[in-house]
Design a protein around this motif. Structure first.
Motif, PDB file in Angstrom:
ATOM      1  N   LYS A 205       0.823  -1.222   0.000  1.00 31.06           N
ATOM      2  CA  LYS A 205       0.000   0.000   0.000  1.00 31.06           C
ATOM      3  C   LYS A 205       0.849   1.260   0.000  1.00 31.06           C
ATOM      4  O   LYS A 205       0.481   2.265  -0.619  1.00 31.06           O
ATOM      5  N   TYR A 206       1.993   1.212   0.687  1.00 32.38           N
ATOM      6  CA  TYR A 206       2.820   2.407   0.845  1.00 32.38           C
ATOM      7  C   TYR A 206       4.135   2.239   0.071  1.00 32.38           C
ATOM      8  O   TYR A 206       4.771   1.185   0.154  1.00 32.38           O
ATOM      9  N   PRO A 207       4.569   3.264  -0.654  1.00 36.91           N
ATOM     10  CA  PRO A 207       5.811   3.160  -1.426  1.00 36.91           C
ATOM     11  C   PRO A 207       7.078   3.239  -0.589  1.00 36.91           C
ATOM     12  O   PRO A 207       8.173   2.949  -1.078  1.00 36.91           O
ATOM     13  N   SER A 208       6.949   3.623   0.666  1.00 40.78           N
ATOM     14  CA  SER A 208       8.118   3.767   1.540  1.00 40.78           C
ATOM     15  C   SER A 208       7.693   3.499   2.972  1.00 40.78           C
ATOM     16  O   SER A 208       6.744   4.111   3.475  1.00 40.78           O
ATOM     17  N   VAL A 209       8.381   2.553   3.622  1.00 40.40           N
ATOM     18  CA  VAL A 209       8.060   2.203   5.005  1.00 40.40           C
ATOM     19  C   VAL A 209       9.342   2.233   5.824  1.00 40.40           C
ATOM     20  O   VAL A 209      10.317   1.545   5.495  1.00 40.40           O
ATOM     21  N   ARG A 210       9.341   3.013   6.868  1.00 41.48           N
ATOM     22  CA  ARG A 210      10.490   3.111   7.773  1.00 41.48           C
ATOM     23  C   ARG A 210      10.083   2.530   9.127  1.00 41.48           C
ATOM     24  O   ARG A 210       8.995   2.815   9.631  1.00 41.48           O
ATOM     25  N   ILE A 211      10.989   1.737   9.700  1.00 48.12           N
ATOM     26  CA  ILE A 211      10.678   1.011  10.927  1.00 48.12           C
ATOM     27  C   ILE A 211      11.818   1.175  11.923  1.00 48.12           C
ATOM     28  O   ILE A 211      12.986   1.039  11.561  1.00 48.12           O
ATOM     29  N   VAL A 212      11.471   1.482  13.161  1.00 49.66           N
ATOM     30  CA  VAL A 212      12.446   1.517  14.255  1.00 49.66           C
ATOM     31  C   VAL A 212      12.055   0.430  15.254  1.00 49.66           C
ATOM     32  O   VAL A 212      10.900   0.366  15.689  1.00 49.66           O
ATOM     33  N   THR A 213      13.011  -0.416  15.595  1.00 50.98           N
ATOM     34  CA  THR A 213      12.759  -1.553  16.484  1.00 50.98           C
ATOM     35  C   THR A 213      13.760  -1.539  17.633  1.00 50.98           C
ATOM     36  O   THR A 213      14.917  -1.160  17.441  1.00 50.98           O
ATOM     37  N   GLY A 214      13.326  -1.958  18.804  1.00 48.96           N
ATOM     38  CA  GLY A 214      14.259  -2.031  19.915  1.00 48.96           C
ATOM     39  C   GLY A 214      13.661  -2.664  21.154  1.00 48.96           C
ATOM     40  O   GLY A 214      12.460  -2.964  21.212  1.00 48.96           O
ATOM     41  N   PRO A 215      14.498  -2.873  22.163  1.00 48.08           N
ATOM     42  CA  PRO A 215      14.055  -3.508  23.404  1.00 48.08           C
ATOM     43  C   PRO A 215      13.548  -2.500  24.427  1.00 48.08           C
ATOM     44  O   PRO A 215      13.883  -1.313  24.381  1.00 48.08           O
ATOM     45  N   LEU A 216      12.742  -2.989  25.345  1.00 47.79           N
ATOM     46  CA  LEU A 216      12.289  -2.199  26.481  1.00 47.79           C
ATOM     47  C   LEU A 216      12.478  -3.014  27.759  1.00 47.79           C
ATOM     48  O   LEU A 216      12.484  -4.252  27.728  1.00 47.79           O
ATOM     49  N   TYR A 217      12.609  -2.303  28.871  1.00 47.99           N
ATOM     50  CA  TYR A 217      12.763  -2.933  30.179  1.00 47.99           C
ATOM     51  C   TYR A 217      11.733  -2.257  31.088  1.00 47.99           C
ATOM     52  O   TYR A 217      12.024  -1.253  31.749  1.00 47.99           O
ATOM     53  N   LEU A 218      10.522  -2.797  31.065  1.00 44.17           N
ATOM     54  CA  LEU A 218       9.391  -2.130  31.704  1.00 44.17           C
ATOM     55  C   LEU A 218       9.167  -2.614  33.129  1.00 44.17           C
ATOM     56  O   LEU A 218       9.429  -3.772  33.452  1.00 44.17           O
ATOM     57  N   PRO A 219       8.658  -1.728  33.974  1.00 43.68           N
ATOM     58  CA  PRO A 219       8.386  -2.110  35.367  1.00 43.68           C
ATOM     59  C   PRO A 219       7.126  -2.968  35.471  1.00 43.68           C
ATOM     60  O   PRO A 219       6.255  -2.932  34.609  1.00 43.68           O
ATOM     61  N   HIS A 220       7.065  -3.741  36.541  1.00 39.61           N
ATOM     62  CA  HIS A 220       5.857  -4.502  36.839  1.00 39.61           C
ATOM     63  C   HIS A 220       5.531  -4.311  38.317  1.00 39.61           C
ATOM     64  O   HIS A 220       6.421  -4.063  39.142  1.00 39.61           O
ATOM     65  N   LYS A 221       4.259  -4.401  38.611  1.00 41.11           N
ATOM     66  CA  LYS A 221       3.811  -4.180  39.983  1.00 41.11           C
ATOM     67  C   LYS A 221       3.945  -5.450  40.788  1.00 41.11           C
ATOM     68  O   LYS A 221       3.455  -6.515  40.387  1.00 41.11           O
ATOM     69  N   GLU A 222       4.614  -5.353  41.928  1.00 41.78           N
ATOM     70  CA  GLU A 222       4.858  -6.518  42.765  1.00 41.78           C
ATOM     71  C   GLU A 222       3.834  -6.596  43.894  1.00 41.78           C
ATOM     72  O   GLU A 222       3.063  -5.652  44.116  1.00 41.78           O
ATOM     73  N   PRO A 223       3.794  -7.730  44.616  1.00 46.57           N
ATOM     74  CA  PRO A 223       2.767  -7.913  45.654  1.00 46.57           C
ATOM     75  C   PRO A 223       2.743  -6.811  46.710  1.00 46.57           C
ATOM     76  O   PRO A 223       1.689  -6.566  47.313  1.00 46.57           O
ATOM     77  N   ASP A 224       3.865  -6.145  46.948  1.00 45.68           N
ATOM     78  CA  ASP A 224       3.868  -5.091  47.962  1.00 45.68           C
ATOM     79  C   ASP A 224       3.303  -3.780  47.425  1.00 45.68           C
ATOM     80  O   ASP A 224       3.290  -2.756  48.117  1.00 45.68           O
ATOM     81  N   ARG A 228       8.663  -2.219  40.087  1.00 43.61           N
ATOM     82  CA  ARG A 228      10.092  -2.480  39.966  1.00 43.61           C
ATOM     83  C   ARG A 228      10.422  -2.973  38.558  1.00 43.61           C
ATOM     84  O   ARG A 228       9.589  -3.597  37.897  1.00 43.61           O
ATOM     85  N   VAL A 229      11.644  -2.682  38.132  1.00 43.65           N
ATOM     86  CA  VAL A 229      12.144  -3.203  36.866  1.00 43.65           C
ATOM     87  C   VAL A 229      13.033  -4.400  37.180  1.00 43.65           C
ATOM     88  O   VAL A 229      13.984  -4.292  37.950  1.00 43.65           O
ATOM     89  N   SER A 230      12.717  -5.541  36.598  1.00 44.92           N
ATOM     90  CA  SER A 230      13.488  -6.755  36.835  1.00 44.92           C
ATOM     91  C   SER A 230      13.643  -7.496  35.522  1.00 44.92           C
ATOM     92  O   SER A 230      12.659  -7.704  34.800  1.00 44.92           O
ATOM     93  N   TYR A 231      14.878  -7.872  35.183  1.00 46.12           N
ATOM     94  CA  TYR A 231      15.097  -8.641  33.960  1.00 46.12           C
ATOM     95  C   TYR A 231      16.282  -9.582  34.158  1.00 46.12           C
ATOM     96  O   TYR A 231      17.180  -9.339  34.959  1.00 46.12           O
ATOM     97  N   GLU A 232      16.261 -10.651  33.395  1.00 45.54           N
ATOM     98  CA  GLU A 232      17.325 -11.648  33.446  1.00 45.54           C
ATOM     99  C   GLU A 232      18.546 -11.153  32.676  1.00 45.54           C
ATOM    100  O   GLU A 232      18.427 -10.314  31.769  1.00 45.54           O
ATOM    101  N   VAL A 233      19.708 -11.657  33.041  1.00 49.87           N
ATOM    102  CA  VAL A 233      20.947 -11.374  32.314  1.00 49.87           C
ATOM    103  C   VAL A 233      21.600 -12.710  31.978  1.00 49.87           C
ATOM    104  O   VAL A 233      21.805 -13.545  32.858  1.00 49.87           O
ATOM    105  N   ILE A 234      21.906 -12.920  30.694  1.00 52.30           N
ATOM    106  CA  ILE A 234      22.474 -14.201  30.268  1.00 52.30           C
ATOM    107  C   ILE A 234      23.978 -14.076  30.045  1.00 52.30           C
ATOM    108  O   ILE A 234      24.516 -12.979  29.859  1.00 52.30           O
TER     109      ILE A 234
END
Length: 342
Positions: A205-224, A228-234
């Protein structure tokens, strides 16, 4: 994370930012304006007498004000180097990216696809291999061994499927500076792949499409009740952060100079997603992505030129036909590497 949660985060950030801005400008407005410093020159004039010439005019020189040297010089640190942050900008044929040395992931990856670029099939991913990006300093580099038996795929941010017009261009998408750890089954090999296919289909449909992609590290609500932001590290030692979410910001251009641009912003969790989940469920305001990522995407695009992508077209993924192609791709990847990735 739902759209409502992301919007709530964006709204909270907006309120905080507005309060800080208001306080700043209020302080500037109420602060007294100090008068500019002036130098006064004193001139003494003698009254002339009838018997002789006028007396010379005596001018007292201005006395320079003594300026005390500053007690401290914080900027003196820069003689030893600038601490940062430093983003490694990598322009390549099929993409331009900015690498985050702290997380060992790209902060953003920008690409451009057109009807002509997606129609050319001169490259084969079987000829590409995953590789470390040696342009990144070794101590900040994501490494192949980090992904080995990590349980995560090496997930392309700019997909190889968007660079089939050149083998060299496709090879560049396989550098780890274009990768993030992604959940494999149900995400990288499934829904995320369908989403990438959706972006390619926009060129119908469109003759030109530009895309930006990336990661996010979003907070989640904990029982208290706290967020907090929590993520694994490999890696061993731990080296590469595992994002909690991923975003795509899409600019679908009508091709005219100063023409309309259909904007779409999406945030997907780095987790299994059911194939029957509507893509429109992941649409968010572009401001939500900006506040979550710390980036800005469309500051120079006037509101008059903007349209909402999902009002212009149906934001939905195709599953059946594309899935068979993905299985073929993945079988070739597994034969060449211990950890599959797209």
């Amino acid at each position: 994370m739902s759209k409502a949660t992301i919007a709530m985060i964006a709204a909270a950030g907006a309120a905080t930012g507005a309060a800080a801005t208001a306080a700043f400008y209020s302080m500037r407005k109420d602060a007294p304006i100090s008068p500019a410093a002036t130098t006064t020159t004193t001139t003494t004039v003698s009254t002339p007498t009838r018997s002789g010439p006028p007396a010379p005019v005596a001018i007292s020189p201005a006395v320079p004000k003594r300026v005390s040297p500053p007690l401290v010089d914080p900027n003196g640190l820069f003689q030893y180097g600038f601490p940062g942050p430093v983003a490694d900008l990598r322009p390549a044929a099929a993409l331009t990216s900015s690498y985050d040395r702290r997380t060992r992931n790209p902060a953003w990856v920008a690409e451009h696809i057109t009807p002509a670029s997606v129609a050319i099939k001169d490259a084969d991913r079987k000829n590409s291999i995953f590789a470390e990006d040696f342009s990144i300093p070794e101590k900040f580099r994501a490494k192949l061994k980090d992904y080995f038996r990590s349980g995560y795929d090496r997930g392309h941010q700019a997909p190889a499927g968007d660079a089939q017009w050149s083998q060299e261009a496709m090879d560049e998408t396989f550098l780890l500076s274009n990768m993030c750890p992604q959940v494999g089954n149900g995400f990288n090999r499934d829904y995320w792949a369908y989403f990438e296919d959706f972006c390619r289909r926009l060129t119908g449909k469109y003759p030109s499409v530009r895309i930006v992609t990336g990661p996010l590290y979003l907070p989640h609500k904990e029982p208290d009740g706290k967020w907090r932001v929590s993520y694994e590290v490999i890696g061993d030692p731990p080296n590469v952060a595992v994002p909690t979410h991923f975003y795509k910001v899409i600019f679908a251009e009508d091709g005219g100079v100063g023409g309309k641009v259909a904007l779409g912003a999406f945030v997907l969790p780095n987790a299994r997603i059911s194939n029957d989940k509507p893509l429109s469920d992941f649409e968010v305001p572009i401001e939500a992505v900006e506040r979550a990522s710390g980036l800005e995407f469309a500051t120079k695009l006037p509101e008059a030129r903007r349209k909402r992508l999902c009002q212009e077209i149906s934001c939905s993924v195709l599953v059946r036909e594309y899935k068979d192609r993905q299985k073929a791709f993945l079988s070739s990847d597994r034969s060449r590497s211990p950890t599959p990735g797209r």
